[in-house]
Scaffold this motif. Structure first.
Motif, PDB file in Angstrom:
ATOM      1  N   VAL A 130      72.732  31.458   8.508  1.00  0.00           N
ATOM      2  CA  VAL A 130      72.907  30.053   8.155  1.00  0.00           C
ATOM      3  C   VAL A 130      72.370  29.897   6.737  1.00  0.00           C
ATOM      4  O   VAL A 130      71.157  30.030   6.496  1.00  0.00           O
ATOM      5  CB  VAL A 130      72.185  29.119   9.136  1.00  0.00           C
ATOM      6  CG1 VAL A 130      72.266  27.669   8.672  1.00  0.00           C
ATOM      7  CG2 VAL A 130      72.805  29.261  10.530  1.00  0.00           C
ATOM      8  N   LEU A 131      73.264  29.657   5.798  1.00  0.00           N
ATOM      9  CA  LEU A 131      72.956  29.720   4.374  1.00  0.00           C
ATOM     10  C   LEU A 131      72.795  28.304   3.826  1.00  0.00           C
ATOM     11  O   LEU A 131      73.730  27.505   3.837  1.00  0.00           O
ATOM     12  CB  LEU A 131      74.082  30.457   3.653  1.00  0.00           C
ATOM     13  CG  LEU A 131      74.355  31.873   4.211  1.00  0.00           C
ATOM     14  CD1 LEU A 131      75.733  32.347   3.814  1.00  0.00           C
ATOM     15  CD2 LEU A 131      73.293  32.851   3.740  1.00  0.00           C
ATOM     16  N   VAL A 132      71.597  28.019   3.353  1.00  0.00           N
ATOM     17  CA  VAL A 132      71.244  26.667   2.911  1.00  0.00           C
ATOM     18  C   VAL A 132      71.075  26.662   1.394  1.00  0.00           C
ATOM     19  O   VAL A 132      70.258  27.421   0.856  1.00  0.00           O
ATOM     20  CB  VAL A 132      69.952  26.194   3.597  1.00  0.00           C
ATOM     21  CG1 VAL A 132      69.559  24.796   3.116  1.00  0.00           C
ATOM     22  CG2 VAL A 132      70.132  26.201   5.125  1.00  0.00           C
ATOM     23  N   PRO A 133      71.812  25.830   0.690  1.00  0.00           N
ATOM     24  CA  PRO A 133      71.753  25.824  -0.774  1.00  0.00           C
ATOM     25  C   PRO A 133      70.524  25.104  -1.302  1.00  0.00           C
ATOM     26  O   PRO A 133      69.828  24.393  -0.574  1.00  0.00           O
ATOM     27  CB  PRO A 133      73.026  25.083  -1.178  1.00  0.00           C
ATOM     28  CG  PRO A 133      73.281  24.159  -0.032  1.00  0.00           C
ATOM     29  CD  PRO A 133      72.818  24.892   1.202  1.00  0.00           C
ATOM     30  N   GLY A 134      70.314  25.277  -2.590  1.00  0.00           N
ATOM     31  CA  GLY A 134      69.247  24.561  -3.255  1.00  0.00           C
ATOM     32  C   GLY A 134      69.722  23.217  -3.785  1.00  0.00           C
ATOM     33  O   GLY A 134      70.744  22.678  -3.351  1.00  0.00           O
ATOM     34  N   ALA A 135      68.971  22.687  -4.728  1.00  0.00           N
ATOM     35  CA  ALA A 135      69.266  21.366  -5.277  1.00  0.00           C
ATOM     36  C   ALA A 135      70.599  21.360  -6.018  1.00  0.00           C
ATOM     37  O   ALA A 135      71.061  22.378  -6.537  1.00  0.00           O
ATOM     38  CB  ALA A 135      68.148  20.956  -6.226  1.00  0.00           C
ATOM     39  N   TYR A 136      71.227  20.184  -6.033  1.00  0.00           N
ATOM     40  CA  TYR A 136      72.413  19.880  -6.824  1.00  0.00           C
ATOM     41  C   TYR A 136      73.712  20.506  -6.302  1.00  0.00           C
ATOM     42  O   TYR A 136      74.764  20.264  -6.852  1.00  0.00           O
ATOM     43  CB  TYR A 136      72.236  20.325  -8.293  1.00  0.00           C
ATOM     44  CG  TYR A 136      70.933  19.927  -8.911  1.00  0.00           C
ATOM     45  CD1 TYR A 136      70.631  18.584  -9.148  1.00  0.00           C
ATOM     46  CD2 TYR A 136      69.977  20.879  -9.245  1.00  0.00           C
ATOM     47  CE1 TYR A 136      69.428  18.215  -9.706  1.00  0.00           C
ATOM     48  CE2 TYR A 136      68.758  20.510  -9.807  1.00  0.00           C
ATOM     49  CZ  TYR A 136      68.484  19.176 -10.034  1.00  0.00           C
ATOM     50  OH  TYR A 136      67.288  18.826 -10.587  1.00  0.00           O
ATOM     51  N   GLN A 137      73.646  21.328  -5.272  1.00  0.00           N
ATOM     52  CA  GLN A 137      74.840  22.063  -4.870  1.00  0.00           C
ATOM     53  C   GLN A 137      75.059  21.989  -3.358  1.00  0.00           C
ATOM     54  O   GLN A 137      74.162  21.620  -2.606  1.00  0.00           O
ATOM     55  CB  GLN A 137      74.742  23.522  -5.327  1.00  0.00           C
ATOM     56  CG  GLN A 137      73.472  24.226  -4.903  1.00  0.00           C
ATOM     57  CD  GLN A 137      73.124  25.407  -5.802  1.00  0.00           C
ATOM     58  OE1 GLN A 137      74.009  26.120  -6.263  1.00  0.00           O
ATOM     59  NE2 GLN A 137      71.856  25.611  -6.029  1.00  0.00           N
ATOM     60  N   GLY A 138      76.282  22.329  -2.963  1.00  0.00           N
ATOM     61  CA  GLY A 138      76.632  22.322  -1.557  1.00  0.00           C
ATOM     62  C   GLY A 138      76.820  23.721  -1.021  1.00  0.00           C
ATOM     63  O   GLY A 138      76.524  24.720  -1.685  1.00  0.00           O
TER      64      GLY A 138
ATOM     65  N   SER B  93      66.245  28.306  -3.490  1.00  0.00           N
ATOM     66  CA  SER B  93      65.581  27.328  -4.348  1.00  0.00           C
ATOM     67  C   SER B  93      64.900  26.224  -3.537  1.00  0.00           C
ATOM     68  O   SER B  93      64.119  26.508  -2.624  1.00  0.00           O
ATOM     69  CB  SER B  93      66.605  26.770  -5.352  1.00  0.00           C
ATOM     70  OG  SER B  93      65.977  26.091  -6.404  1.00  0.00           O
ATOM     71  N   TRP B  94      65.209  24.943  -3.835  1.00  0.00           N
ATOM     72  CA  TRP B  94      64.617  23.831  -3.091  1.00  0.00           C
ATOM     73  C   TRP B  94      64.929  23.910  -1.598  1.00  0.00           C
ATOM     74  O   TRP B  94      64.189  23.368  -0.763  1.00  0.00           O
ATOM     75  CB  TRP B  94      65.133  22.498  -3.662  1.00  0.00           C
ATOM     76  CG  TRP B  94      64.877  21.347  -2.752  1.00  0.00           C
ATOM     77  CD1 TRP B  94      63.716  20.635  -2.619  1.00  0.00           C
ATOM     78  CD2 TRP B  94      65.796  20.794  -1.804  1.00  0.00           C
ATOM     79  NE1 TRP B  94      63.858  19.669  -1.647  1.00  0.00           N
ATOM     80  CE2 TRP B  94      65.126  19.750  -1.132  1.00  0.00           C
ATOM     81  CE3 TRP B  94      67.104  21.077  -1.451  1.00  0.00           C
ATOM     82  CZ2 TRP B  94      65.737  18.987  -0.134  1.00  0.00           C
ATOM     83  CZ3 TRP B  94      67.721  20.325  -0.464  1.00  0.00           C
ATOM     84  CH2 TRP B  94      67.030  19.294   0.181  1.00  0.00           C
ATOM     85  N   GLY B  95      65.990  24.618  -1.223  1.00  0.00           N
ATOM     86  CA  GLY B  95      66.345  24.769   0.177  1.00  0.00           C
ATOM     87  C   GLY B  95      65.241  25.367   1.023  1.00  0.00           C
ATOM     88  O   GLY B  95      65.288  25.300   2.260  1.00  0.00           O
ATOM     89  N   GLY B  96      64.224  25.940   0.375  1.00  0.00           N
ATOM     90  CA  GLY B  96      63.080  26.436   1.133  1.00  0.00           C
ATOM     91  C   GLY B  96      62.377  25.349   1.924  1.00  0.00           C
ATOM     92  O   GLY B  96      61.755  25.626   2.971  1.00  0.00           O
TER      93      GLY B  96
ATOM     94  N   ILE C 195      61.555  28.234  -3.058  1.00  0.00           N
ATOM     95  CA  ILE C 195      60.179  27.778  -2.904  1.00  0.00           C
ATOM     96  C   ILE C 195      59.739  28.026  -1.471  1.00  0.00           C
ATOM     97  O   ILE C 195      60.462  27.711  -0.526  1.00  0.00           O
ATOM     98  CB  ILE C 195      60.059  26.286  -3.256  1.00  0.00           C
ATOM     99  CG1 ILE C 195      60.320  26.099  -4.751  1.00  0.00           C
ATOM    100  CG2 ILE C 195      58.697  25.723  -2.875  1.00  0.00           C
ATOM    101  CD1 ILE C 195      60.399  24.662  -5.182  1.00  0.00           C
ATOM    102  N   VAL C 196      58.572  28.595  -1.322  1.00  0.00           N
ATOM    103  CA  VAL C 196      57.917  28.709  -0.020  1.00  0.00           C
ATOM    104  C   VAL C 196      56.926  27.555   0.039  1.00  0.00           C
ATOM    105  O   VAL C 196      55.880  27.595  -0.618  1.00  0.00           O
ATOM    106  CB  VAL C 196      57.206  30.058   0.150  1.00  0.00           C
ATOM    107  CG1 VAL C 196      56.478  30.117   1.487  1.00  0.00           C
ATOM    108  CG2 VAL C 196      58.211  31.210   0.028  1.00  0.00           C
ATOM    109  N   PRO C 197      57.235  26.495   0.769  1.00  0.00           N
ATOM    110  CA  PRO C 197      56.413  25.285   0.669  1.00  0.00           C
ATOM    111  C   PRO C 197      54.990  25.477   1.177  1.00  0.00           C
ATOM    112  O   PRO C 197      54.751  26.157   2.177  1.00  0.00           O
ATOM    113  CB  PRO C 197      57.170  24.283   1.561  1.00  0.00           C
ATOM    114  CG  PRO C 197      58.539  24.836   1.712  1.00  0.00           C
ATOM    115  CD  PRO C 197      58.383  26.320   1.662  1.00  0.00           C
TER     116      PRO C 197
END
Length: 249
Positions: free
Chosen positions: A9-17, A79-82, A105-107
């Motif tokens: 399950v692939l989750v994008p970062g900011a600004y993108q889908g 990226s932000w998807g973390g 990012i590892v929050p």
């Protein structure tokens, strides 16, 4: 290959889908696995940018995995998807086989993205305050940093695909433990020429107590170098103990 097929399950970062993960998804499917790409709320074409909270992004990942009844899931964040991936991993229980952070990012508990880097804090806060809908948009001068291996026409094409990021996604934090507390296999993949991550990839990998796997390219290498990105994910998955997949199944 893993002892049985996984579902990435692939989750994008900011600004993108989800489109940003599609080339990698195709390669993972060709290798015998399932792959699902997600677009988070507020980041699809035409979505409003206001009214979204970090909890909405976490909910979306959880809801999609449960709605599709996915098992043996490898959550992959860029990226932000973390942030949403970390939050979702804590709620999906036995459905999860592993978590992979890709230039992500590892929050840390209670720390939003805006607080991960002093320069980011000032830049992002100013952008949010200046925007009529409280969102943050990429500027053309940032494109060489996002995709240093591409030429100007390719960067322009990528720029036109990006959408503004809901501001609360940057200013809100998670209140959960690291995913390492879940007893799952965890990996970190870092591009060798990532110029925009809030901290160097090895620092985020250290939060997980592991060393990163290095791949060529820049921050968007899952899009600009999909062969290398898919190969890294497949190589990592081959090293996970079979019992982790069986538990998730």
């Amino acid at each position: 290959m893993s002892s049985h097929p996984l579902t990435f399950v692939l989750v994008p970062g900011a600004y993108q889908g989800g489109w940003s993960w599609q080339p990698v998804a195709q390669r993972l499917r060709a290798a015998g696995h399932a792959a699902v790409v997600l677009t988070l709320p507020g980041l699809a074409d035409g979505d409003p940018r206001t009214g979204w909270h970090l909890s909405d992004a976490v909910d979306h990942v959880v809801d999609e995995v449960e709605r599709r009844d996915l098992r043996s899931v490898v959550l992959v964040a860029q990226s932000w998807g973390g942030y949403p991936v970390t939050g979702a991993a804590h709620r999906l229980g036995g459905r999860i086989a592993a978590v992979v952070y890709y230039n992500a990012i590892v929050p840390a508990r209670g720390v939003p993205l805006i607080a991960e880097n002093p320069d980011y804090r000032e830049m992002l806060r100013a952008a949010i305050e200046a925007s009529p809908d409280g969102s943050v948009a990429v500027t053309p001068d940032q494109m060489p940093l996002l995709a240093p291996e591409w030429d100007d026409p390719a960067r322009q094409f990528l720029y036109e695909l990006l959408v503004p990021q809901p501001g609360a996604y940057y200013t809100e934090a998670l209140d959960v433990d690291p995913v390492t507390e879940l007893g799952l296999p965890v990996a970190y993949i870092a591009s060798e020429n990532d110029l925009v991550l809030a901290r160097p990839g090895p620092e985020y990998a250290a939060r997980l107590g592991i060393l990163p796997v290095t791949v060529p390219g820049g921050h968007e290498s899952m899009l600009t170098r999909p062969d290398d990105a898919a190969a890294a994910l497949l190589a990592i998955s081959e090293k996970w103990p079979a019992e982790a997949e069986e538990t998730a199944g």
